[in-house]
Design a protein around this motif. Sequence first.
Motif, mmCIF file in Angstrom:
data_model
loop_
_atom_site.group_PDB
_atom_site.id
_atom_site.type_symbol
_atom_site.label_atom_id
_atom_site.label_comp_id
_atom_site.label_asym_id
_atom_site.label_seq_id
_atom_site.Cartn_x
_atom_site.Cartn_y
_atom_site.Cartn_z
ATOM 1 N N LEU A 205 -24.384 -20.759 -56.422
ATOM 2 C CA LEU A 205 -24.675 -19.237 -56.318
ATOM 3 C C LEU A 205 -24.726 -18.646 -55.034
ATOM 4 O O LEU A 205 -24.816 -19.619 -53.948
ATOM 5 C CB LEU A 205 -26.265 -19.142 -57.009
ATOM 6 C CG LEU A 205 -26.451 -19.440 -58.431
ATOM 7 C CD1 LEU A 205 -27.762 -19.381 -58.880
ATOM 8 C CD2 LEU A 205 -25.494 -18.495 -59.332
ATOM 9 N N PRO A 206 -24.614 -17.315 -54.948
ATOM 10 C CA PRO A 206 -24.601 -16.915 -53.475
ATOM 11 C C PRO A 206 -26.084 -17.052 -52.833
ATOM 12 O O PRO A 206 -27.033 -17.613 -53.624
ATOM 13 C CB PRO A 206 -24.464 -15.431 -53.858
ATOM 14 C CG PRO A 206 -23.771 -15.208 -55.143
ATOM 15 C CD PRO A 206 -24.342 -16.461 -55.846
ATOM 16 N N PRO A 207 -26.150 -17.100 -51.529
ATOM 17 C CA PRO A 207 -27.566 -17.542 -51.014
ATOM 18 C C PRO A 207 -28.749 -16.704 -51.473
ATOM 19 O O PRO A 207 -28.491 -15.667 -51.702
ATOM 20 C CB PRO A 207 -27.445 -17.145 -49.581
ATOM 21 C CG PRO A 207 -25.733 -17.435 -49.299
ATOM 22 C CD PRO A 207 -25.253 -16.796 -50.569
ATOM 23 N N PRO A 208 -29.776 -17.354 -51.690
ATOM 24 C CA PRO A 208 -31.021 -16.628 -52.215
ATOM 25 C C PRO A 208 -31.538 -15.737 -51.171
ATOM 26 O O PRO A 208 -31.172 -15.832 -49.946
ATOM 27 C CB PRO A 208 -31.909 -17.571 -52.356
ATOM 28 C CG PRO A 208 -31.880 -18.729 -51.396
ATOM 29 C CD PRO A 208 -30.201 -18.737 -51.514
ATOM 30 N N ARG A 209 -32.240 -14.783 -51.324
ATOM 31 C CA ARG A 209 -32.542 -13.664 -50.382
ATOM 32 C C ARG A 209 -34.042 -13.934 -50.022
ATOM 33 O O ARG A 209 -34.977 -14.169 -50.600
ATOM 34 C CB ARG A 209 -32.528 -12.296 -50.889
ATOM 35 C CG ARG A 209 -31.159 -11.904 -51.383
ATOM 36 C CD ARG A 209 -31.188 -10.324 -51.703
ATOM 37 N NE ARG A 209 -31.551 -9.540 -50.555
ATOM 38 C CZ ARG A 209 -31.741 -8.228 -50.508
ATOM 39 N NH1 ARG A 209 -31.609 -7.669 -51.711
ATOM 40 N NH2 ARG A 209 -31.934 -7.649 -49.445
ATOM 41 N N MET A 210 -34.215 -13.557 -48.650
ATOM 42 C CA MET A 210 -35.500 -13.455 -47.827
ATOM 43 C C MET A 210 -35.514 -12.438 -47.344
ATOM 44 O O MET A 210 -34.879 -11.964 -46.363
ATOM 45 C CB MET A 210 -35.655 -14.566 -46.819
ATOM 46 C CG MET A 210 -36.751 -14.343 -46.093
ATOM 47 S SD MET A 210 -37.188 -15.753 -44.701
ATOM 48 C CE MET A 210 -37.710 -17.160 -45.596
ATOM 49 N N ILE A 211 -36.676 -11.372 -47.782
ATOM 50 C CA ILE A 211 -36.773 -10.123 -47.038
ATOM 51 C C ILE A 211 -38.043 -10.161 -46.492
ATOM 52 O O ILE A 211 -39.172 -10.600 -47.114
ATOM 53 C CB ILE A 211 -36.788 -8.946 -48.331
ATOM 54 C CG1 ILE A 211 -35.740 -8.966 -49.248
ATOM 55 C CG2 ILE A 211 -36.946 -7.775 -47.634
ATOM 56 C CD1 ILE A 211 -35.543 -8.086 -50.392
ATOM 57 N N VAL A 212 -37.833 -9.992 -45.064
ATOM 58 C CA VAL A 212 -38.926 -9.841 -44.195
ATOM 59 C C VAL A 212 -39.703 -8.500 -44.062
ATOM 60 O O VAL A 212 -38.563 -7.681 -43.345
ATOM 61 C CB VAL A 212 -38.609 -10.637 -42.968
ATOM 62 C CG1 VAL A 212 -39.850 -10.621 -41.970
ATOM 63 C CG2 VAL A 212 -38.366 -12.126 -43.198
ATOM 64 N N PHE A 213 -40.545 -8.149 -44.420
ATOM 65 C CA PHE A 213 -41.289 -6.701 -43.836
ATOM 66 C C PHE A 213 -42.188 -6.688 -42.858
ATOM 67 O O PHE A 213 -42.990 -7.396 -42.549
ATOM 68 C CB PHE A 213 -42.174 -6.126 -45.207
ATOM 69 C CG PHE A 213 -41.136 -6.126 -46.437
ATOM 70 C CD1 PHE A 213 -40.348 -4.957 -46.775
ATOM 71 C CD2 PHE A 213 -41.115 -7.042 -47.663
ATOM 72 C CE1 PHE A 213 -39.649 -4.921 -47.734
ATOM 73 C CE2 PHE A 213 -40.489 -7.050 -48.611
ATOM 74 C CZ PHE A 213 -39.611 -5.894 -48.833
ATOM 75 N N GLY A 214 -41.540 -5.726 -41.834
ATOM 76 C CA GLY A 214 -42.267 -5.757 -40.646
ATOM 77 C C GLY A 214 -41.517 -6.416 -39.612
ATOM 78 O O GLY A 214 -41.499 -7.508 -39.473
ATOM 79 N N ALA A 215 -41.267 -5.290 -38.565
ATOM 80 C CA ALA A 215 -40.112 -5.732 -37.554
ATOM 81 C C ALA A 215 -41.027 -6.119 -36.244
ATOM 82 O O ALA A 215 -41.138 -5.461 -35.276
ATOM 83 C CB ALA A 215 -39.181 -4.542 -37.162
ATOM 84 N N VAL A 216 -41.598 -7.268 -36.553
ATOM 85 C CA VAL A 216 -42.381 -7.668 -35.257
ATOM 86 C C VAL A 216 -41.869 -9.056 -34.828
ATOM 87 O O VAL A 216 -41.029 -9.709 -35.248
ATOM 88 C CB VAL A 216 -44.045 -7.974 -35.814
ATOM 89 C CG1 VAL A 216 -44.541 -6.610 -36.421
ATOM 90 C CG2 VAL A 216 -43.881 -8.854 -36.911
ATOM 91 N N ASP A 217 -42.681 -9.610 -33.770
ATOM 92 C CA ASP A 217 -42.054 -10.851 -33.122
ATOM 93 C C ASP A 217 -42.084 -12.049 -33.997
ATOM 94 O O ASP A 217 -41.220 -12.959 -33.971
ATOM 95 C CB ASP A 217 -42.915 -11.199 -31.858
ATOM 96 C CG ASP A 217 -42.613 -10.239 -30.685
ATOM 97 O OD1 ASP A 217 -41.784 -9.500 -30.786
ATOM 98 O OD2 ASP A 217 -43.544 -10.211 -29.784
ATOM 99 N N PHE A 218 -43.015 -12.079 -34.931
ATOM 100 C CA PHE A 218 -43.086 -13.015 -35.847
ATOM 101 C C PHE A 218 -41.979 -12.962 -36.804
ATOM 102 O O PHE A 218 -41.500 -14.034 -37.309
ATOM 103 C CB PHE A 218 -44.599 -13.069 -36.697
ATOM 104 C CG PHE A 218 -45.631 -13.375 -35.914
ATOM 105 C CD1 PHE A 218 -46.073 -14.771 -35.933
ATOM 106 C CD2 PHE A 218 -46.563 -12.263 -35.248
ATOM 107 C CE1 PHE A 218 -47.308 -15.208 -34.996
ATOM 108 C CE2 PHE A 218 -47.718 -12.939 -34.589
ATOM 109 C CZ PHE A 218 -47.970 -13.956 -34.389
#
Length: 392
Positions: A205-218
Amino acid sequence: MLDIAEELHRWCGEGRAFAVATVVAVEGSAPRQPGAALAVDAEGRAVGSVSGGCVEGAVYELCRAALESGESVRERFGRPGDHPGEDDFATGLTCGGVLDVLVVPVLPGAPGRAVLAEALAAVAAGEPVALARVVAGPDGLLGRALLVRADGTYAGALAESGGLDRAAAAEAAALLAAGRTGTVTAGPDGMRCEDPVTLLVESCLPPPRMIVFGAVDFAAALVRAGKFLGYHVTVCDARPVFATAGRFPEADEVAVGWPHRYLDAQQAAGALDARTVLCVLTHDPKFDVPLLERALRLPVAYVGAMGSRRTHEDRLGRLREAGVGERALARLRSPIGLDLGARTPEETALSIAAEIVALRHGGTGAPLTGAHTPIHHERPQGPGSVARYPVA
């Protein structure tokens, strides 16, 4: 075999002759699972792995022999010295498991090469496909392949009668829909009866998604960890000054917008599934609460939120006030990550990634030293269980 599809697609395009050794069955503890592959071309160049080192040399020689003979072969590897007449230095798995490997020559102009080339091209293009190959059954069928697409159409042929092809295509389509790789059995006439044919079905399958909320250093560190694990990674933040491609060069996408509205749009577009992981790093109630209120009701694989334990308790209270029930709240991984004593963004990203992997495979996160639990966990397979990502 699909785990090395990109390289094999290139080999096919160059007209190379090669042989592919694929793990088709595993018993007990073994370093690689069904579908893992090693390929060797006519010049002796190799790509991939079937065992992480234990039996690579022997499998390499099997591939060279298959190129010479043009014949497919299935070989079993167990613990060295387990078989009569075999000494303790014989090739085998020191971990104590048993590995069955199918070796198939892929020669220019040979029957079956075209369907393998088509499957490799589809995987390279990011299409969802399954490859069903005969790994046990009547003479002459070993190694034959069928390419099955998400709409149920298929290419190739396993037998002269179409019954087996139709049965195999239906089985493969079901495994593909669930994102699973595994073996199925059917009779040569397409029925589950005498003289069965065993098929290894590899789903991609196409790669699974990771959605990261918050444009911070972490987030920047978590993007790198997510890419390492094979995810398609998106960073989302409502603040355009922080949510820029320049700050997250390794992300596949950087989205500017309110997190909960972005999530709503992705859900409406059908862009989320049971493999999706959502990591909330904003630890700001005006972003977190409306976002988590929606996220915890979605059938995604993982929802984690950053913050202290005090922040977590406050967040739970706000979510309850918003109408989120206890069953949904129990899905929230917060404070996010495993207890590694992490301090830096990179260490924190590692702890989050470790929790995601542990949850996916049913791991405990406890040290293996001194434990008496299996090293490799087997989760019950279902629609939310995925055996392999295009490499995840």
